[in-house]
Motif scaffolding. Sequence first.
Motif, PDB file in Angstrom:
ATOM      1  N   ALA A 141       0.422  -1.573   0.727  1.00 60.31           N
ATOM      2  CA  ALA A 141       0.014  -0.052  -0.198  1.00 60.31           C
ATOM      3  C   ALA A 141       0.916   1.671  -0.360  1.00 60.31           C
ATOM      4  O   ALA A 141       0.685   1.857  -0.765  1.00 60.31           O
ATOM      5  CB  ALA A 141      -0.821   0.198   1.209  1.00 60.31           C
ATOM      6  N   THR A 369      -8.423  10.036   5.397  1.00 61.70           N
ATOM      7  CA  THR A 369      -8.563  10.197   4.483  1.00 61.70           C
ATOM      8  C   THR A 369      -9.463  10.241   3.586  1.00 61.70           C
ATOM      9  O   THR A 369      -9.786  11.664   2.367  1.00 61.70           O
ATOM     10  CB  THR A 369      -8.207   8.525   4.128  1.00 61.70           C
ATOM     11  N   PRO A 417      -5.258   9.560  -0.758  1.00 61.78           N
ATOM     12  CA  PRO A 417      -6.288   7.441  -1.831  1.00 61.78           C
ATOM     13  C   PRO A 417      -7.579   8.195  -1.080  1.00 61.78           C
ATOM     14  O   PRO A 417      -8.161   8.735  -0.348  1.00 61.78           O
ATOM     15  CB  PRO A 417      -4.773   7.230  -1.040  1.00 61.78           C
ATOM     16  N   TYR A 419      -7.778   5.082  -1.211  1.00 62.15           N
ATOM     17  CA  TYR A 419      -8.303   3.939  -0.150  1.00 62.15           C
ATOM     18  C   TYR A 419      -6.797   3.463   0.384  1.00 62.15           C
ATOM     19  O   TYR A 419      -5.689   3.466  -0.022  1.00 62.15           O
ATOM     20  CB  TYR A 419      -8.093   2.609  -1.096  1.00 62.15           C
ATOM     21  N   ILE A 420      -6.834   3.320   2.148  1.00 60.64           N
ATOM     22  CA  ILE A 420      -5.991   2.940   2.689  1.00 60.64           C
ATOM     23  C   ILE A 420      -6.471   1.432   3.448  1.00 60.64           C
ATOM     24  O   ILE A 420      -6.933   1.114   3.178  1.00 60.64           O
ATOM     25  CB  ILE A 420      -5.806   4.029   3.908  1.00 60.64           C
ATOM     26  N   PRO A 421      -4.995   1.282   3.470  1.00 62.44           N
ATOM     27  CA  PRO A 421      -5.248  -0.410   4.230  1.00 62.44           C
ATOM     28  C   PRO A 421      -6.452  -0.457   5.655  1.00 62.44           C
ATOM     29  O   PRO A 421      -5.455   0.474   7.021  1.00 62.44           O
ATOM     30  CB  PRO A 421      -3.966  -1.114   4.826  1.00 62.44           C
ATOM     31  N   ARG A 422      -7.438   0.292   5.978  1.00 60.58           N
ATOM     32  CA  ARG A 422      -8.034   0.231   7.021  1.00 60.58           C
ATOM     33  C   ARG A 422      -8.237  -0.651   8.125  1.00 60.58           C
ATOM     34  O   ARG A 422      -8.151  -1.872   7.902  1.00 60.58           O
ATOM     35  CB  ARG A 422      -9.155   0.914   6.897  1.00 60.58           C
ATOM     36  N   VAL A 448      -5.505  -1.397  -2.554  1.00 61.35           N
ATOM     37  CA  VAL A 448      -4.589  -0.399  -2.210  1.00 61.35           C
ATOM     38  C   VAL A 448      -3.785  -0.252  -2.749  1.00 61.35           C
ATOM     39  O   VAL A 448      -3.000   0.667  -2.997  1.00 61.35           O
ATOM     40  CB  VAL A 448      -4.421  -0.882  -0.165  1.00 61.35           C
ATOM     41  N   GLN A 449      -3.764  -1.407  -3.552  1.00 62.13           N
ATOM     42  CA  GLN A 449      -2.517  -1.682  -4.544  1.00 62.13           C
ATOM     43  C   GLN A 449      -2.841   0.043  -5.835  1.00 62.13           C
ATOM     44  O   GLN A 449      -1.594   0.093  -6.616  1.00 62.13           O
ATOM     45  CB  GLN A 449      -2.206  -2.773  -5.770  1.00 62.13           C
ATOM     46  N   PRO A 451      -4.576   3.149  -4.987  1.00 65.35           N
ATOM     47  CA  PRO A 451      -5.122   4.041  -4.058  1.00 65.35           C
ATOM     48  C   PRO A 451      -5.863   4.688  -4.692  1.00 65.35           C
ATOM     49  O   PRO A 451      -7.031   5.694  -3.860  1.00 65.35           O
ATOM     50  CB  PRO A 451      -3.955   3.986  -2.976  1.00 65.35           C
TER      51      PRO A 451
END
Length: 478
Positions: A141, A369, A417, A419-422, A448-449, A451
């Motif tokens: 991410a 975010t 972004p 998407y983040i790794p929530r 996340v790849q 984002p």
Amino acid sequence: MDTNTLSRFEQTYAEALPKLSTPWRAAEAPAPELVVLNEPVARELGLDPDELRSPEGVAFLVGRVPDEVETVAQVYAGHQFGGYSPRLGDGRALLVGELTDAHGRRRDLHLKGSGRTPFARGGDGKAVIGPMLREYLISEAMHALGIPTTRSLAVVRTGESVFREGPQPGAVLSRVAASHLRVGTFEYAAALRDPELLRGLADYAIERHHPEARAADNPYLEFYRRVMRAQAALIVDWMGVGFIHGVMNTDNVTISGETIDYGPCAFMDAFDPGTVFSSIDTGGRYAYGNQPSVGQWNLARFGEALLPLFAPDEDAAIELAMEVLTEFGTLYNELALERMSAKLGLARPDAGLVEAILGLLHRDKVDFTNFFRALAAGTAEGLFTDRAVFAAWAEKRASLLPADPTAVHAAMDALNPAYIPRNHRVEEALLAAQFGNLEPFDRLLTAVQAPFEVRAGLEDLAEPDPDEGRGFRTFCGT
Ligand code: AMP
Ligand code: MG
């Protein structure tokens, strides 16, 4: 693994500085089984993904390597939560070797969880699947967010059961780094009071990471400055996406400027500078808002280690180091203001506007975010309790935007972004993976790849934790 591939592995670090590592072999893994392989990273390294997927390749990824590949464990020291530990080192990790990648860059291939080494102290030398997949996911991410980081090549289950909070599947993460040189490596060399070793280490690091420093009047001071700049830029990147490293000990601060060691890290949801997730960080030393000052503190330790190289006279050396260290504050503030202003879409940096919005975000516990995406889309007002106050701020902002609104929107969405790794999603994915279901992990990884690219069907992954992350904790040494 074919002999051509094996012959590409080098150990320039171990050969140049034998006092800073020790030859060591990985522990036996009873039944290695590939869980996830990063094919683009494999190709970048000139490794054939199909070969890595073969039984021999998978065994290689847990450290079962032929005799001609000499793996080593590296030694380093470090300040952990402010206290000095004279000897840390790769307690459960091995440097397989260095590879020159497709871009001509020297990269380390490193294993984590490959068994005890002479530096293991009390640890078992092992790692378990959840935390290794966590590092894989979050480091990927970070890379996709454009933040310098170690990459993850693969996670392999060892077939062994490892005891943590109950028995867990053992696993080995293979990761790729510009190098594993840390501030702690320099602290170790400095503490040995071996001037040749310290100089040799600095020369090696300059050659590998900051060769431009060679040409300066004082190359070692210029090296220090360049590491300082790389770390300032890195921390600006972290702050910009709400990343909390969680264990900014000097042994986790790289000379390359890459993010390393993803144990207790996590992303902040609601904006609050005091956010801490790590279970052992009870004093909040490594809280979100403390990261810049801790970064500077770590660089002060780095400067202390390098002092003998700056000038023969210690007072003169200290003065030189202080100059660079002071530059950190100025540089950080400048870069951070630029970044935050760009996130708001402003034509020029504006400290007042940035400070004002951070105050509002904090007061209303707004999701860090989602705020920036909503701002770009023109839907941010609903995130605030006092809409009039936000509207007044938004009006001021409007007067500071570039003329073309479509371009502003596009620029903001390319920087902020979706998407983040929530944390709650990461936990959910790891729990499923532990029971053999990799679907949530793959889905989150896909999000996340890329984002910045909103995709239909991934809406839930952009939503904050409905429980507001209450009680969410992260751990070290997992
Ligand atoms: P970290 O907090 O992950 O940066 O690790 C700090 C130190 O603890 C490093 O020297 C690690 O190699 C070591 N360490 C962490 N977990 C283990 C483990 N399970 N076994 C041996 N050493 C470990
Ligand atoms: Mg570490």
